[in-house]
Write an enzyme that holds these catalytic residues in place. Structure first.
Site, PDB file in Angstrom:
ATOM      1  CB  ALA A   1      -1.005   0.082   1.108  1.00  0.00           C
TER       2      ALA A   1
ATOM      3  CB  CYS B   1      -8.731  -3.912   4.038  1.00  0.00           C
ATOM      4  SG  CYS B   1      -7.326  -3.335   4.415  1.00  0.00           S
TER       5      CYS B   1
ATOM      6  CG  ASP C   1       1.225  -1.252   8.509  1.00  0.00           C
ATOM      7  OD1 ASP C   1       0.238  -0.002   8.472  1.00  0.00           O
ATOM      8  OD2 ASP C   1       0.386  -1.706   8.281  1.00  0.00           O
TER       9      ASP C   1
HETATM   10  C1  LIG Z   1      -6.394  -9.365   7.837  1.00  0.00           C
HETATM   11  C2  LIG Z   1      -6.095  -8.403   8.243  1.00  0.00           C
HETATM   12  C3  LIG Z   1      -7.781  -7.256   8.208  1.00  0.00           C
HETATM   13  C4  LIG Z   1      -7.228  -5.219   7.644  1.00  0.00           C
HETATM   14  N1  LIG Z   1      -8.308  -4.997   7.791  1.00  0.00           N
HETATM   15  C5  LIG Z   1      -7.643  -2.844   7.354  1.00  0.00           C
HETATM   16  C6  LIG Z   1      -9.082  -2.730   7.768  1.00  0.00           C
HETATM   17  O1  LIG Z   1     -10.418  -3.241   7.345  1.00  0.00           O
HETATM   18  N2  LIG Z   1      -8.801  -1.397   7.761  1.00  0.00           N
HETATM   19  C7  LIG Z   1      -7.809  -1.075   7.540  1.00  0.00           C
HETATM   20  O2  LIG Z   1      -7.753   0.926   6.906  1.00  0.00           O
HETATM   21  N3  LIG Z   1      -6.327  -0.977   7.532  1.00  0.00           N
HETATM   22  C8  LIG Z   1      -6.706  -2.799   7.563  1.00  0.00           C
HETATM   23  N4  LIG Z   1      -5.314  -3.879   7.589  1.00  0.00           N
HETATM   24  C9  LIG Z   1      -3.847  -2.512   8.207  1.00  0.00           C
HETATM   25  C10 LIG Z   1      -3.635  -2.714   6.653  1.00  0.00           C
HETATM   26  O3  LIG Z   1      -3.565  -4.395   5.455  1.00  0.00           O
HETATM   27  C11 LIG Z   1      -1.896  -1.943   6.241  1.00  0.00           C
HETATM   28  O4  LIG Z   1      -2.277  -1.278   7.096  1.00  0.00           O
HETATM   29  C12 LIG Z   1      -2.013  -1.543   5.437  1.00  0.00           C
HETATM   30  O5  LIG Z   1      -0.992  -3.177   3.812  1.00  0.00           O
HETATM   31  C13 LIG Z   1      -0.458  -1.528   5.325  1.00  0.00           C
HETATM   32  O6  LIG Z   1       0.300  -1.059   4.715  1.00  0.00           O
HETATM   33  P1  LIG Z   1       1.968  -0.177   4.609  1.00  0.00           P
HETATM   34  O7  LIG Z   1       2.017  -0.275   2.894  1.00  0.00           O
HETATM   35  O8  LIG Z   1       2.832  -0.105   5.435  1.00  0.00           O
HETATM   36  O9  LIG Z   1       2.656  -2.462   4.665  1.00  0.00           O
HETATM   37  P2  LIG Z   1       2.664  -3.928   3.975  1.00  0.00           P
HETATM   38  O10 LIG Z   1       0.620  -3.791   3.310  1.00  0.00           O
HETATM   39  O11 LIG Z   1       2.804  -4.780   5.501  1.00  0.00           O
HETATM   40  O12 LIG Z   1       3.214  -3.966   3.168  1.00  0.00           O
HETATM   41  C14 LIG Z   1       4.814  -3.972   3.133  1.00  0.00           C
HETATM   42  C15 LIG Z   1       5.614  -4.650   2.198  1.00  0.00           C
HETATM   43  O13 LIG Z   1       7.279  -4.303   2.678  1.00  0.00           O
HETATM   44  C16 LIG Z   1       7.266  -5.916   1.972  1.00  0.00           C
HETATM   45  N5  LIG Z   1       8.467  -6.091   2.600  1.00  0.00           N
HETATM   46  C17 LIG Z   1       8.824  -6.224   3.992  1.00  0.00           C
HETATM   47  N6  LIG Z   1      10.252  -5.551   4.804  1.00  0.00           N
HETATM   48  C18 LIG Z   1      11.392  -6.024   3.268  1.00  0.00           C
HETATM   49  C19 LIG Z   1      12.242  -5.842   2.911  1.00  0.00           C
HETATM   50  N7  LIG Z   1      12.822  -5.998   3.514  1.00  0.00           N
HETATM   51  N8  LIG Z   1      12.691  -6.435   1.466  1.00  0.00           N
HETATM   52  C20 LIG Z   1      11.441  -5.999   0.432  1.00  0.00           C
HETATM   53  N9  LIG Z   1      10.301  -5.778   1.242  1.00  0.00           N
HETATM   54  C21 LIG Z   1      10.034  -5.782   1.861  1.00  0.00           C
HETATM   55  C22 LIG Z   1       6.668  -6.955   2.596  1.00  0.00           C
HETATM   56  O14 LIG Z   1       6.674  -8.109   2.090  1.00  0.00           O
HETATM   57  C23 LIG Z   1       5.479  -6.289   2.560  1.00  0.00           C
HETATM   58  O15 LIG Z   1       4.499  -6.419   0.259  1.00  0.00           O
HETATM   59  C24 LIG Z   1      -5.528  -5.030   7.935  1.00  0.00           C
HETATM   60  C25 LIG Z   1      -4.138  -5.536   7.547  1.00  0.00           C
HETATM   61  C26 LIG Z   1      -4.858  -7.159   7.730  1.00  0.00           C
HETATM   62  C27 LIG Z   1      -4.235  -8.315   7.919  1.00  0.00           C
END
Ligand SMILES: Cc1cc2nc3c(=O)[nH]c(=O)nc-3n(C[C@H](O)[C@H](O)[C@H](O)COP(=O)(O)OP(=O)(O)OC[C@H]3O[C@@H](n4cnc5c(N)ncnc54)[C@H](O)[C@@H]3O)c2cc1C
Length: 466
Positions: free
Chosen positions: A12, A48, A298
């Protein structure tokens, strides 16, 4: 010279940032190179949606993918799936990259770097935690693993699968519904006194009663000690959840024990983290004190506009907005992430749960004197078919009358989304009296003539008046 931007983590926050940076730079006539590294098999998917896919509301996991790797590449992002960043050197402007499947490593240079590594789910350090059938839910692979395991249990057992969800937060309750929909006997176990600790305990009590009415056994005040396992085909699979209160039979265990910011790489590179464990950024999503280093999602802390404190709230709504702000700045534009008020919504079957702002404990910790306005009302006009019970609780500051927080637990559609009216009111520092008299819409199929949100605000205003 074309600027090279390397994005660490391609979900995301990372891909919002990458896409927006390309758009903004293109508008300015600048050509930039964006390389995105993703260690998993997936990019730009809705975690989500996983509970709803497991439940059967969403047909398959492809439906949850907002943009495929191929689409990102067509849009000009050099997206490298199954590439993990294993070290970051900010001074030398390099990332050490491991090609996960081949096991080979290489060094990639950058001009600017985006850390978007997300969060890691808490996995308990207890005996049996690695047994087959103990499944954390974070990725599409986790969802597929759970569905496969449920099929396996159905093949093995003639009686219903016994499912235990450890952790009664929003992911735990959403997964409990998914498991009910698979015909499982479901139990939720949590060490807190009530489910949904993002609500005040009195509102958590309502959630508990409604979940129990669905046939789910809710065990609270129970700390996890471990999992008993049984052996089969040289492997061990879970058979019981052991807590300090009792032990519970389990054919499958779903973990919903919360997350922590995934900052291992960032911390090793010397990036600053805050008291809540997330990376510290300024409102432009630039990492504090580091030139050309950005972070979002996150893995960062966010500024809470009500408590005026830095918090770690791992939600997709923030990750997407922060990623967009970051990408705008990275592309040469100007944007600021204005902070959060802590809005969130969830559901289990027909029960809808929502919150925004501060709980009573947060308000006290932040030094506010407050009053509570509360109402038990209905989702529609009381006489209208389908009208369901709904409770709204609201906190307002003594003296100023400013709203500090709101929580909603309702047994029908339209309950949770009412929190958005409260969130807007909090965002704009409105008083309880102002919200009570705001011109919200009314028609019997949608609300009583006084919307429950406005009655709770009115009750808070009356409590303020003494
Ligand atoms: C079951 C579930 C339900 C949810 N429901 C909701 C909801 O209803 N509403 C809401 O607002 N939020 C919800 N969330 C939370 C939401 O999904 C997260 O807040 C969001 O995905 C965060 O996005 P991000 O890009 O910060 O992190 P992530 O989506 O975790 O993406 C981080 C990415 O970085 C990659 N990564 C990590 N370290 C490395 C590395 N060293 N090298 C290369 N790649 C790496 C990981 O593989 C991952 O793909 C939910 C989460 C879950 C698990």
């Amino acid at each position: 010279m074309v600027r090279r931007i390397v994005v660490l983590g391609a979900d995301a926050a990372g891909m919002s940032a990458a896409s927006q940076a390309l758009r903004v730079a293109a508008r300015r006539g600048e050509s930039i190179e964006v390389v995105a590294l993703e260690r998993s098999h997936h990019t730009s998917y809705s975690a989500c949606g996983i509970p709803y896919w497991v439940a059967g509301d969403v047909a398959n996991q492809q439906t949850l993918v907002a943009r495929t790797a191929e689409q990102h590449r067509r849009n000009g992002i050099d997206l490298r799936i199954r590439h993990e960043a294993i070290a970051l050197d900010v001074d030398r402007r390099t990332v050490e990259v491991c090609e996960v499947d081949a096991g080979s490593t290489s060094t990639l240079g950058f001009d600017e770097v985006v850390v978007a590594t997300g969060a890691v789910p808490v996995r308990p350090d207890v005996p049996g935690a690695d047994a087959a059938g103990v499944i954390g839910i974070q990725t599409l692979d986790d969802g597929a693993r759970l569905l496969g395991w449920l099929d396996d249990v159905k093949r093995r057992r003639s009686s219903p699968c016994r499912a235990v969800v450890v952790g009664a937060g929003y992911i735990g309750v959403e997964m409990a519904e998914a498991l009910l929909r698979h015909g499982c006997e479901v139990r939720i176990v949590d060490r807190a006194p009530q489910p949904m600790t993002t609500l005040d305990p009195d509102m958590g009590t309502l959630v508990r009663a409604a979940i129990e009415d669905l046939g789910v056994d809710v065990v609270t005040g129970a700390s996890l000690l471990g999992f008993e396992v049984e052996s089969h085909d040289d492997n061990s699979r879970v058979r019981m959840v052991v807590t300090d209160r009792d032990s519970y039979d389990a054919d499958v265990v779903v973990l919903g024990m919360g997350v922590r910011a995934n900052t291992d790489l960032a911390a090793a590179a010397g990036l600053p983290t805050g008291a809540r464990g997330g990376i510290s950024t300024d409102p432009r999503m630039a990492v504090r004190g580091q030139d050309g280093v950005w972070a979002a999602g996150d893995c960062v802390e966010s500024f809470d506009r009500i408590s005026q404190r830095w918090v770690h709230v791992a939600l997709g709504t923030h990750a997407n907005k922060q990623g967009r702000v970051l990408g705008t700045n990275l592309g040469g534009g100007h944007a600021k992430f204005p902070g959060i008020v802590g809005s969130a919504a969830s559901k289990i079957c027909a029960l809808e749960i929502a919150r925004t702002g501060l709980r009573e404990v947060d308000a006290s910790e932040a030094g506010f004197q407050y009053v509570v306005g509360r109402v038990e009302s209905t989702t529609r006009a009381g006489y209208f078919p389908g009208s369901k019970p709904l409770t709204v609780k609201m906190l307002a500051e003594q003296g100023s009358g400013r709203l500090l927080g709101a929580q909603i637990v309702g047994q029908g559609a339209g309950s949770a989304q009412r929190i958005d009216a409260c969130a807007i009111a909090l965002w704009n520092e409105m008083t309880a009296a102002e919200l009570a008299m705001t011109d919200l819409s009314y028609a019997p199929p949608f609300s009583p003539v006084w919307d429950p949100v406005q009655i709770a605000a009115r009750n808070a205003a009356e409590a303020l008046a003494g």
